[in-house]
Design an enzyme around this catalytic site. Structure first.
Site, PDB file in Angstrom:
ATOM      1  N   ASP A  53      39.229  -7.789  11.088  1.00 37.97           N
ATOM      2  CA  ASP A  53      40.232  -8.803  10.743  1.00 37.97           C
ATOM      3  C   ASP A  53      41.592  -8.150  10.535  1.00 37.97           C
ATOM      4  OD1 ASP A  53      38.842 -11.381  10.686  1.00 37.97           O
ATOM      5  OD2 ASP A  53      37.616 -10.444   9.124  1.00 37.97           O
TER       6      ASP A  53
ATOM      7  N   PHE B 187      40.783 -14.794   3.942  1.00 44.00           N
ATOM      8  CA  PHE B 187      39.938 -14.132   2.946  1.00 44.00           C
ATOM      9  C   PHE B 187      38.456 -14.312   3.270  1.00 44.00           C
ATOM     10  CE2 PHE B 187      43.923 -15.408   1.054  1.00 44.00           C
ATOM     11  CZ  PHE B 187      44.347 -14.235   0.423  1.00 44.00           C
TER      12      PHE B 187
ATOM     13  N   GLY C  70      34.395 -14.552   1.917  1.00 42.11           N
ATOM     14  CA  GLY C  70      33.704 -15.154   0.784  1.00 42.11           C
ATOM     15  C   GLY C  70      34.017 -16.613   0.510  1.00 42.11           C
TER      16      GLY C  70
ATOM     17  N   ASP D 277      33.357 -18.201  12.476  1.00 39.05           N
ATOM     18  CA  ASP D 277      33.806 -17.175  11.527  1.00 39.05           C
ATOM     19  C   ASP D 277      34.179 -17.834  10.202  1.00 39.05           C
ATOM     20  OD1 ASP D 277      34.900 -14.939  10.320  1.00 39.05           O
ATOM     21  OD2 ASP D 277      36.636 -14.800  11.650  1.00 39.05           O
ATOM     22  N   GLY D 278      33.450 -17.447   9.153  1.00 43.21           N
ATOM     23  CA  GLY D 278      33.761 -17.928   7.811  1.00 43.21           C
ATOM     24  C   GLY D 278      32.590 -18.660   7.171  1.00 43.21           C
ATOM     25  N   GLY D 279      32.033 -18.052   6.131  1.00 45.09           N
ATOM     26  CA  GLY D 279      30.970 -18.705   5.374  1.00 45.09           C
ATOM     27  C   GLY D 279      29.619 -18.759   6.065  1.00 45.09           C
TER      28      GLY D 279
HETATM   29  C1  DX5 Z   1      38.565 -14.848   7.324  1.00 49.29           C
HETATM   30  C2  DX5 Z   1      38.066 -13.827   8.302  1.00 49.29           C
HETATM   31  C3  DX5 Z   1      36.612 -13.629   8.345  1.00 49.29           C
HETATM   32  C4  DX5 Z   1      35.975 -13.198   7.037  1.00 49.29           C
HETATM   33  C5  DX5 Z   1      34.628 -13.853   6.985  1.00 49.29           C
HETATM   34  O1  DX5 Z   1      39.950 -14.912   7.476  1.00 49.29           O
HETATM   35  O2  DX5 Z   1      38.497 -14.181   9.612  1.00 49.29           O
HETATM   36  O3  DX5 Z   1      36.242 -12.755   9.396  1.00 49.29           O
HETATM   37  O4  DX5 Z   1      35.806 -11.821   6.906  1.00 49.29           O
HETATM   38  O5  DX5 Z   1      34.032 -13.539   5.787  1.00 49.29           O
HETATM   39  P1  DX5 Z   1      32.797 -14.327   5.196  1.00 49.29           P
HETATM   40  O6  DX5 Z   1      31.650 -14.147   6.132  1.00 49.29           O
HETATM   41  O7  DX5 Z   1      32.587 -13.675   3.884  1.00 49.29           O
HETATM   42  O8  DX5 Z   1      33.210 -15.762   5.055  1.00 49.29           O
HETATM   43 ZN    ZN Z   2      37.721 -13.044  11.332  1.00 53.07          ZN
END
Ligand code: DX5
Ligand code: ZN
Length: 226
Positions: free
Chosen positions: A37, A149, A151, A177-179
């Protein structure tokens, strides 16, 4: 036919002070890709890593480095990331409305694989021209949280975008991507996502390999049933 499942560990959740060993640990746990990222503190309110870190990591691994550019001027990053050894270069559609054709062409000329990402508030139709262009992107990343971010909580509403894309483009790589984790993977996989990014669920698990194989199985099962 069919798209291959790819599980990408998001290194944003890793211990950045030990990036090389964290990357090796994830690959040993079965991750296909390392998701990197790149944030500029402007397109999103957070600042992470750039080409120098990719270049350092590249010296330690041959793995596919799936770079997600959360930056206002993606064009400025093509040359340095290409030199640094990035594999995929996924830029945001919101940051490239004026120059996506040039971007895709430059990304390919540097030997990287172009992808386009969209934020939760951006309609899916915005990426169609980039997928259907003569010189198209090869992956669409559907953000399932507001970028910036790790999480955060998965947004199930985004699955309509994934379903629409999968119906329209059966052989396109679709990344979420995300959660993502054990409680949300089935929603994403059944909607048609095949590239799964996961940060906190994988790094926070006592056995990351279990989470990675569970997510891979979910994608494989959903593909079989379709
Ligand atoms: C968020 C990022 C993600 C993030 C996902 O801006 O693009 O790649 O690291 O993290 P988790 O899997 O914890 O939601
Ligand atoms: Zn990402």
């Amino acid at each position: 036919m069919g798209v291959t499942p790819k599980i990408a560990s998001s290194m944003l959740s890793s211990d950045f002070a030990n990036l090389a060993s964290e990357a090796e640990r994830m690959l040993n746990c079965g991750a296909d890709w390392l998701h990197m990222d790149i944030m500029d503190g402007h397109f999103v309110p957070n600042l992470t890593i750039g080409a120098p870190v990719i270049e350092s990591l590249r010296k330690h691994t041959k793995a596919y480095l799936d770079c997600h550019l959360m930056v206002t001027n993606p064009l400025d990053y093509v040359e340095p990331l290409g030199k640094a050894g990035a594999s995929g270069f996924t830029f945001h559609v919101e940051a490239s409305r004026e120059n996506w054709r040039e971007l895709i062409q430059r990304i390919k000329s540097k030997g990287m694989r172009p992808g386009v990402a969209l934020k939760p508030g951006t309609p899916i139709e915005e990426v169609y021209p980039l997928v259907e262009s003569e010189n198209p992107v090869e992956m669409v990343l559907v953000l399932t949280v507001e970028p910036g971010f790790g999480g955060q909580k998965f947004m199930p509403d985004m699955m309509d975008k994934v379903k629409t894309l999968r119906k329209k483009y059966p052989s396109l790589d679709i990344e979420v991507d995300g959660g993502l984790g054990p409680s949300t993977i089935d929603m994403a996989a059944s909607a048609g996502a095949n590239c799964i990014v996961a940060g906190s669920s994988v790094f926070g698990a006592p056995e990351p390999s279990h989470i990675i194989s569970l997510m891979r199985r979910s994608v494989e099962e959903c593909q079989k049933n379709n």
